[in-house]
Design an enzyme around this catalytic site. Structure first.
Site, PDB file in Angstrom:
ATOM      1  N   GLY A  62      40.162  36.275  43.579  1.00  0.00           N
ATOM      2  CA  GLY A  62      38.890  36.911  44.163  1.00  0.00           C
ATOM      3  C   GLY A  62      37.316  35.969  43.546  1.00  0.00           C
ATOM      4  CD  GLU A 117      36.949  40.681  37.424  1.00  0.00           C
ATOM      5  OE1 GLU A 117      37.348  39.112  37.510  1.00  0.00           O
ATOM      6  OE2 GLU A 117      37.887  41.449  37.330  1.00  0.00           O
ATOM      7  CG  ASP A 118      37.292  39.752  42.369  1.00  0.00           C
ATOM      8  OD1 ASP A 118      36.546  40.532  41.447  1.00  0.00           O
ATOM      9  OD2 ASP A 118      37.978  38.934  42.943  1.00  0.00           O
ATOM     10  CG  ASP A 121      36.638  49.842  40.597  1.00  0.00           C
ATOM     11  OD1 ASP A 121      36.458  50.869  40.182  1.00  0.00           O
ATOM     12  OD2 ASP A 121      37.224  49.548  42.126  1.00  0.00           O
ATOM     13  CE  LYS A 149      34.243  48.973  44.655  1.00  0.00           C
ATOM     14  NZ  LYS A 149      35.342  49.610  45.277  1.00  0.00           N
ATOM     15  CG  PHE A 171      36.922  48.616  49.693  1.00  0.00           C
ATOM     16  CD1 PHE A 171      38.195  49.043  48.458  1.00  0.00           C
ATOM     17  CD2 PHE A 171      37.412  47.051  50.381  1.00  0.00           C
ATOM     18  CE1 PHE A 171      38.737  47.561  48.288  1.00  0.00           C
ATOM     19  CE2 PHE A 171      38.772  46.215  49.620  1.00  0.00           C
ATOM     20  CZ  PHE A 171      39.420  46.722  48.640  1.00  0.00           C
ATOM     21  CB  VAL A 172      31.884  45.245  48.911  1.00  0.00           C
ATOM     22  CG1 VAL A 172      31.393  46.565  48.419  1.00  0.00           C
ATOM     23  CG2 VAL A 172      32.892  45.267  47.440  1.00  0.00           C
ATOM     24  CG  ASP A 178      41.793  40.511  49.131  1.00  0.00           C
ATOM     25  OD1 ASP A 178      41.150  41.286  47.633  1.00  0.00           O
ATOM     26  OD2 ASP A 178      42.643  40.936  49.200  1.00  0.00           O
ATOM     27  NE  ARG A 184      41.989  36.563  48.479  1.00  0.00           N
ATOM     28  CZ  ARG A 184      41.606  37.260  47.499  1.00  0.00           C
ATOM     29  NH1 ARG A 184      40.894  37.823  46.831  1.00  0.00           N
ATOM     30  NH2 ARG A 184      43.033  38.367  47.449  1.00  0.00           N
TER      31      ARG A 184
HETATM   32  P1  IMP Z   1      39.609  47.213  38.235  1.00  0.00           P
HETATM   33  O1  IMP Z   1      40.490  46.276  37.048  1.00  0.00           O
HETATM   34  O2  IMP Z   1      39.973  48.939  38.737  1.00  0.00           O
HETATM   35  O3  IMP Z   1      37.659  46.565  37.387  1.00  0.00           O
HETATM   36  O4  IMP Z   1      39.651  46.049  39.242  1.00  0.00           O
HETATM   37  C1  IMP Z   1      38.737  45.488  39.556  1.00  0.00           C
HETATM   38  C2  IMP Z   1      39.969  44.389  40.784  1.00  0.00           C
HETATM   39  O5  IMP Z   1      40.411  45.125  41.805  1.00  0.00           O
HETATM   40  C3  IMP Z   1      39.448  43.238  40.781  1.00  0.00           C
HETATM   41  O6  IMP Z   1      39.422  42.544  40.269  1.00  0.00           O
HETATM   42  C4  IMP Z   1      39.128  43.312  42.568  1.00  0.00           C
HETATM   43  O7  IMP Z   1      40.406  42.900  42.942  1.00  0.00           O
HETATM   44  C5  IMP Z   1      39.573  44.701  43.128  1.00  0.00           C
HETATM   45  N1  IMP Z   1      38.939  45.636  44.065  1.00  0.00           N
HETATM   46  C6  IMP Z   1      37.864  46.825  42.981  1.00  0.00           C
HETATM   47  N2  IMP Z   1      37.292  46.901  43.486  1.00  0.00           N
HETATM   48  C7  IMP Z   1      36.981  46.385  45.212  1.00  0.00           C
HETATM   49  C8  IMP Z   1      36.598  46.278  46.107  1.00  0.00           C
HETATM   50  O8  IMP Z   1      35.364  46.844  46.805  1.00  0.00           O
HETATM   51  N3  IMP Z   1      36.548  44.952  46.836  1.00  0.00           N
HETATM   52  C9  IMP Z   1      37.632  44.607  46.860  1.00  0.00           C
HETATM   53  N4  IMP Z   1      37.923  43.862  45.555  1.00  0.00           N
HETATM   54  C10 IMP Z   1      38.248  45.145  45.252  1.00  0.00           C
HETATM   55 MG    MG Z   2      41.887  41.604  44.859  1.00  0.00          MG
END
Ligand code: IMP
Ligand code: MG
Length: 199
Positions: A62, A117-118, A121, A149, A171-172, A178, A184
Site C-alpha cells: 500500500g 506508512e500508508d 490503524d 485512522k 474503511f478507506v 486496497d 489501489r
Molecule cells: P495496523 O497494524 O492495525 O495499524 O494495520 C495497518 C494496515 O491495515 C495498513 O497498512 C493497511 O494495509 C490495513 N488497513 C487498515 N485500515 C485500512 C483501511 O481503512 N483501508 C485499507 N487498508 C487498511
Molecule cells: Mg492492505
C-alpha cells in the site's frame, strides 16, 4: 465533500471522497517540505557504501504509492527501499507479530530511517518493525504516516513524527489502499461503500 468532480472506475463503489487528487498532492508536498527541513543535516552524510544517509522505507504494498510521491517532494539525497511482511494469525486485526517476507536490501547501521506508512490503524505491525530496525543500530527510525485512522478512545501503538491526514473510523480505499487488492490505483482517497464488503 461529494465525488461529483471525479470520474473513474472506482466511483461506483465509493461512498464519498475524503481527499481529491489535488488535495493529496498538496498535503504530500507540505510533508516533503517539512521533512526536507528536518533532515537537511543528512544532506552531506553518506552510508559506508556511499549511499545517502537518509533511507526512505515503505512496507509493501500500500505505501509504495505514497512513498513514490513523498520521495519526490523531499529535496534531499535519499535512498528508497522496501519491505514485505505478513502478519501471523488468521484474524482480520493485526496481531503485531510479523513475518518478514522481503527484508530491506540496504544496511541501515548509522543511517536515518524514515518509514513511509500508508495508514496507521492499531499500529501493531509498525511498532514491531520499528523495534526490529532499531535493533540494527540505525541512527534514527521515524515514521511519516500518510494517514492515521481516528478511532474514538484508541491510540495507535506508534507515535508518528509526521502525519499527512486523519481519516474517520471507516474503511478507506485509494492512493495505495486496497480492499482485496482492488482500488489501489484510485487517484483519490474515499470511503468504501459498506455493501461492497458486507456480503
Ligand atoms: P495496523 O497494524 O492495525 O495499524 O494495520 C495497518 C494496515 O491495515 C495498513 O497498512 C493497511 O494495509 C490495513 N488497513 C487498515 N485500515 C485500512 C483501511 O481503512 N483501508 C485499507 N487498508 C487498511
Ligand atoms: Mg492492505
Amino acid at each position: 465533500m461529494t465525488n461529483t468532480n471525479v470520474a473513474c472506475y472506482g466511483d461506483i463503489d465509493v461512498e464519498r471522497v475524503l481527499y481529491t487528487e489535488d488535495e493529496l498532492k498538496a498535503r504530500v508536498a507540505e510533508l516533503g517540505k517539512q521533512i526536507t527541513k528536518d533532515y537537511a543535516f543528512t544532506a552531506d552524510q553518506r552510508a559506508a557504501n556511499g549511499a545517502p544517509a537518509l533511507l526512505l522505507v515503505s512496507v509493501l504494498r500500500g505505501a509504495a504509492v505514497y512513498m513514490s510521491d513523498l520521495a519526490r517532494a523531499i529535496d534531499l539525497p535519499l535512498e528508497m527501499d522496501y519491505m514485505a511482511v505478513s502478519s501471523y494469525g488468521t484474524g482480520v486485526k493485526s496481531s503485531g507479530v510479523v513475518r518478514i517476507l522481503k527484508d530491506l536490501s540496504s544496511n541501515i547501521e548509522g543511517r536515518h530511517v524514515l518509514i513511509a506508512e500508508d495508514i496507521l490503524d492499531s499500529g501493531l505491525t509498525l511498532s514491531y518493525l520499528i523495534k526490529m530496525l532499531e535493533s540494527r543500530n540505525a541512527a534514527s527510525v521515524e515514521v511519516a504516516a500518510f494517514s492515521v485512522k481516528d478511532i474514538p478512545g484508541k491510540r495507535p501503538a506508534v507515535n508518528p513524527r509526521y502525519v499527512g491526514i486523519h481519516v474517520p473510523d471507516e474503511f478507506v480505499v485509494g492512493y495505495g489502499l486496497d480492499y482485496a487488492e482492488h482500488y489501489r490505483n484510485l487517484p483519490y482517497l474515499g470511503v468504501l461503500k459498506p455493501e461492497v464488503y458486507e456480503n
